[in-house]
Scaffold this motif. Structure first.
Motif, mmCIF file in Angstrom:
data_model
loop_
_atom_site.group_PDB
_atom_site.id
_atom_site.type_symbol
_atom_site.label_atom_id
_atom_site.label_comp_id
_atom_site.label_asym_id
_atom_site.label_seq_id
_atom_site.Cartn_x
_atom_site.Cartn_y
_atom_site.Cartn_z
ATOM 1 N N SER A 1 -2.985 39.402 27.767
ATOM 2 C CA SER A 1 -1.703 38.960 27.218
ATOM 3 C C SER A 1 -1.515 37.439 27.305
ATOM 4 N N ASN A 2 -2.352 36.775 28.088
ATOM 5 C CA ASN A 2 -2.329 35.303 28.156
ATOM 6 C C ASN A 2 -3.454 34.853 29.089
ATOM 7 N N ILE A 3 -3.640 33.569 29.195
ATOM 8 C CA ILE A 3 -4.750 33.087 30.042
ATOM 9 C C ILE A 3 -4.485 33.367 31.523
ATOM 10 N N THR A 4 -3.226 33.462 31.900
ATOM 11 C CA THR A 4 -2.914 33.783 33.295
ATOM 12 C C THR A 4 -3.526 35.135 33.660
ATOM 13 N N GLU A 5 -3.386 36.108 32.769
ATOM 14 C CA GLU A 5 -3.974 37.428 33.026
ATOM 15 C C GLU A 5 -5.508 37.336 33.021
ATOM 16 N N GLU B 1 -5.255 21.924 39.311
ATOM 17 C CA GLU B 1 -5.153 23.218 38.634
ATOM 18 C C GLU B 1 -3.706 23.635 38.364
ATOM 19 N N HIS B 2 -3.566 24.390 37.315
ATOM 20 C CA HIS B 2 -2.304 25.076 37.008
ATOM 21 C C HIS B 2 -2.163 26.233 38.002
ATOM 22 N N ASN B 3 -0.949 26.669 38.236
ATOM 23 C CA ASN B 3 -0.736 27.791 39.156
ATOM 24 C C ASN B 3 -1.439 29.079 38.704
ATOM 25 N N ALA B 4 -1.813 29.146 37.428
ATOM 26 C CA ALA B 4 -2.527 30.332 36.932
ATOM 27 C C ALA B 4 -3.887 30.464 37.613
ATOM 28 N N VAL B 5 -4.414 29.364 38.137
ATOM 29 C CA VAL B 5 -5.649 29.392 38.928
ATOM 30 C C VAL B 5 -5.306 29.277 40.414
ATOM 31 N N PHE C 1 -12.573 25.698 37.036
ATOM 32 C CA PHE C 1 -12.101 24.353 36.696
ATOM 33 C C PHE C 1 -11.281 24.370 35.433
ATOM 34 N N THR C 2 -10.217 23.591 35.443
ATOM 35 C CA THR C 2 -9.478 23.409 34.207
ATOM 36 C C THR C 2 -10.289 22.466 33.309
ATOM 37 N N HIS C 3 -10.250 22.685 32.015
ATOM 38 C CA HIS C 3 -10.973 21.786 31.108
ATOM 39 C C HIS C 3 -10.176 20.501 30.898
ATOM 40 N N SER D 1 -6.227 18.708 32.286
ATOM 41 C CA SER D 1 -4.990 18.881 33.054
ATOM 42 C C SER D 1 -3.792 19.023 32.125
ATOM 43 N N ASN D 2 -2.901 19.946 32.478
ATOM 44 C CA ASN D 2 -1.691 20.125 31.656
ATOM 45 C C ASN D 2 -0.587 19.140 32.054
ATOM 46 N N VAL D 3 -0.884 18.215 32.979
ATOM 47 C CA VAL D 3 0.103 17.202 33.366
ATOM 48 C C VAL D 3 -0.416 15.802 33.032
ATOM 49 N N VAL E 1 -13.998 28.574 33.239
ATOM 50 C CA VAL E 1 -13.243 27.422 32.732
ATOM 51 C C VAL E 1 -11.891 27.859 32.170
ATOM 52 N N ASP E 2 -10.855 27.128 32.580
ATOM 53 C CA ASP E 2 -9.501 27.327 32.045
ATOM 54 C C ASP E 2 -9.352 26.383 30.845
ATOM 55 N N SER E 3 -9.377 26.966 29.650
ATOM 56 C CA SER E 3 -9.332 26.137 28.431
ATOM 57 C C SER E 3 -7.935 26.081 27.812
ATOM 58 N N ALA E 4 -6.898 26.382 28.626
ATOM 59 C CA ALA E 4 -5.537 26.455 28.054
ATOM 60 C C ALA E 4 -5.175 25.211 27.239
ATOM 61 N N GLN E 5 -5.583 24.028 27.729
ATOM 62 C CA GLN E 5 -5.160 22.794 27.046
ATOM 63 C C GLN E 5 -6.214 22.261 26.078
ATOM 64 N N THR E 6 -7.355 22.941 25.968
ATOM 65 C CA THR E 6 -8.403 22.393 25.087
ATOM 66 C C THR E 6 -8.805 23.323 23.943
ATOM 67 N N PHE F 1 -9.126 31.773 27.733
ATOM 68 C CA PHE F 1 -8.369 31.058 26.695
ATOM 69 C C PHE F 1 -6.982 31.677 26.532
ATOM 70 N N THR F 2 -6.088 30.901 25.982
ATOM 71 C CA THR F 2 -4.768 31.440 25.663
ATOM 72 C C THR F 2 -4.549 31.253 24.168
ATOM 73 N N GLY F 3 -3.890 32.225 23.533
ATOM 74 C CA GLY F 3 -3.838 32.212 22.066
ATOM 75 C C GLY F 3 -2.733 31.364 21.474
ATOM 76 N N HIS F 4 -1.708 31.067 22.268
ATOM 77 C CA HIS F 4 -0.483 30.526 21.681
ATOM 78 C C HIS F 4 -0.353 29.005 21.739
ATOM 79 N N LYS F 5 -1.367 28.325 22.274
ATOM 80 C CA LYS F 5 -1.271 26.857 22.313
ATOM 81 C C LYS F 5 -2.046 26.316 21.109
ATOM 82 N N SER F 6 -3.151 25.581 21.330
ATOM 83 C CA SER F 6 -3.822 24.956 20.168
ATOM 84 C C SER F 6 -4.616 25.938 19.305
HETATM 85 C C1 PLP Z 1 -4.049 24.397 32.209
HETATM 86 C C2 PLP Z 1 -3.232 25.648 32.038
HETATM 87 N N1 PLP Z 1 -3.672 26.792 32.572
HETATM 88 C C3 PLP Z 1 -2.992 27.939 32.440
HETATM 89 C C4 PLP Z 1 -1.801 27.989 31.753
HETATM 90 C C5 PLP Z 1 -1.081 29.284 31.627
HETATM 91 O O1 PLP Z 1 -0.998 29.686 30.283
HETATM 92 P P1 PLP Z 1 -0.308 31.044 29.862
HETATM 93 O O2 PLP Z 1 1.132 30.878 30.219
HETATM 94 O O3 PLP Z 1 -0.542 31.161 28.404
HETATM 95 O O4 PLP Z 1 -0.944 32.123 30.650
HETATM 96 C C6 PLP Z 1 -1.291 26.828 31.174
HETATM 97 C C7 PLP Z 1 0.011 26.843 30.471
HETATM 98 O O5 PLP Z 1 0.784 25.961 30.473
HETATM 99 C C8 PLP Z 1 -2.029 25.625 31.315
HETATM 100 O O6 PLP Z 1 -1.595 24.486 30.787
#
Ligand code: PLP
Length: 381
Positions: free
Chosen positions: A71-75, A97-101, A145-147, A149-151, A174-179, A197-202
């Motif tokens: 349902s998202n990259i967090t899952e 890292e994002h809290n998802a990791v 590793f995040t690909h 940083s989301n900050v 690899v967390d590709s959420a931002q790439t 990967f997450t579907g709803h960003k790029s």
């Molecule tokens: C680097 C990174 N990882 C993970 C996530 C989590 O993404 P999602 O909410 O689609 O699971 C985000 C979302 O902001 C993110 O930027």
């Protein structure tokens, strides 16, 4: 609609072709995938498979069956981290890292004696891959590793990290959420074992979509158990992919939409998307630097970051800046800690947070101009 500059959270607008495809599926097909033999169900299967193929094409995956939808990259990240790591394992991760990791890792540290090492990086989030090699221990089983940083936006040296992981026979997640969709990714060239990967960003798909692509032989226990539409007499999850990880009725409407938005991304080409975004990032960095008292975090070099720029304006609370941008100028940005407290610790902004703009493919220089004008007047007050 005002000016949307929160694409790092989710992309907006979405391509019409994607919205129309989802509408068509819901109006004219409706059946779920993987569970029926009638024509509409077969068509739903075909559309879901098409999305798996599109993911493979984008990231150079070789087998659509190894694309798992979540349902998202967090899952996705939770599935791999929890399903692969065992008691007493050692994992290496980044300091941004994002809290998802970060949260799944910290939970395993608490509950399963997981050992965590964070790779050193500068306060702009720049990591030296060689430092990672020095952290390797006999029980290191995973580098996550995040690909980017989301900050800070900083792009990490994933290719070099991949080489190190391969040399030491350690898996790389690899967390590709931002790439994904915004920056080229090749799981073979970069030695990425699992790409989340997450579907709803790029990737420009709907919310509620995401997944992971498996590019290796790796034993990952599924996070969920339940119906998969076949092999119903088995008391446990089937041992083959993707069914092993896809228990329950999938988000067919979302996956159909994601397949179409991926087609759209392919039509433009990720290289072209990056070219356009890099030029916008460059423009934004230049124009933002004109604002009085602005402190921009992260590298001031558009080739080193994705479309994420975080900043503060002197002593003005970040929340006030974001609120005024929205209330007075109809400009949408994100404020706070962006679910990435470790990055804010590096930046020295854990207490006050920061304002973040997320530049996407549909933004224009005009949007940046309007933002800069608004920030100049907020800063002047
Ligand atoms: C680097 C990174 N990882 C993970 C996530 C989590 O993404 P999602 O909410 O689609 O699971 C985000 C979302 O902001 C993110 O930027």
């Amino acid at each position: 609609m005002g000016i949307y500059l929160d694409n790092a959270a989710t992309s907006y607008p979405k391509p019409d072709v994607m919205i129309n495809k989802m509408t068509d599926y819901m109006k004219n097909i409706g059946a779920t995938a993987g569970r029926g033999g009638y024509k509409a169900a077969v068509e739903a299967d075909r559309l879901v498979y098409f999305c798996r193929e599109m993911i493979c094409k984008l990231f150079n995956g070789s087998d659509p069956a190894k694309v798992i939808f979540t349902s998202n990259i967090t899952e996705s990240l939770n599935t791999v981290i929890n399903g692969f790591l065992e008691k007493g394992d050692h994992v290496i991760t980044s300091g941004i890292e994002h809290n998802a990791v970060w949260r799944p890792l910290k939970t395993l540290e608490r509950d399963k004696c997981l050992e965590i090492s964070t790779a050193p990086c500068t306060n702009e989030g720049i990591t030296n891959a060689e430092d990672i090699e020095e952290l390797i221990r006999p029980n290191t089983r995973l580098i996550v590793f995040t690909h980017a940083s989301n900050v800070l936006g900083t792009i990490q040296p994933i290719g070099e990290i991949g080489k190190i992981a391969k040399r030491h026979n350690i898996k790389l997640l690899v967390d590709s959420a931002q790439t994904a969709g915004a920056y080229p990714i090749d799981v073979v060239k970069d030695n990425i074992d699992i790409l989340a990967f997450t579907g709803h960003k790029s990737l420009l798909g709907p919310t509620g979509t995401g997944g992971f692509l498996i590019n290796c032989d790796m034993c990952i226990e599924p996070l969920k158990a339940g119906g998969t539409g076949g092999d119903s007499t088995l008391e446990f999850q089937p041992d083959y992919s993707p069914n092993r990880y896809e228990a329950g009725t999938p988000n067919v409407a979302g996956i159909v939409g994601l397949g179409e938005s991926l087609k759209y991304v392919h039509t433009i080409g990720v290289d072209k998307i990056r070219e356009k975004e890099e030029s916008l990032i460059n423009y934004a960095l230049k124009r933002l630097s004109e604002v009085k008292d602005i402190e921009i975090y992260g590298p001031k070099d558009s080739t080193k970051i994705v479309g994420v720029i975080a900043f503060n304006l002197g002593d003005i609370p970040a929340e006030d800046v974001a609120h005024e941008l929205d209330a007075k100028y109809d400009i949408m940005v994100r404020v706070g800690l962006h679910c990435a407290p470790t990055a804010h610790t590096l930046m020295g902004t854990l207490k006050k947070g920061a304002v973040r703009i997320g530049i996407g493919y549909f933004n224009t220089k005009k949007h940046i101009d309007v933002l800069v004008k608004a920030l100049k007047s907020i800063s002047k007050k």
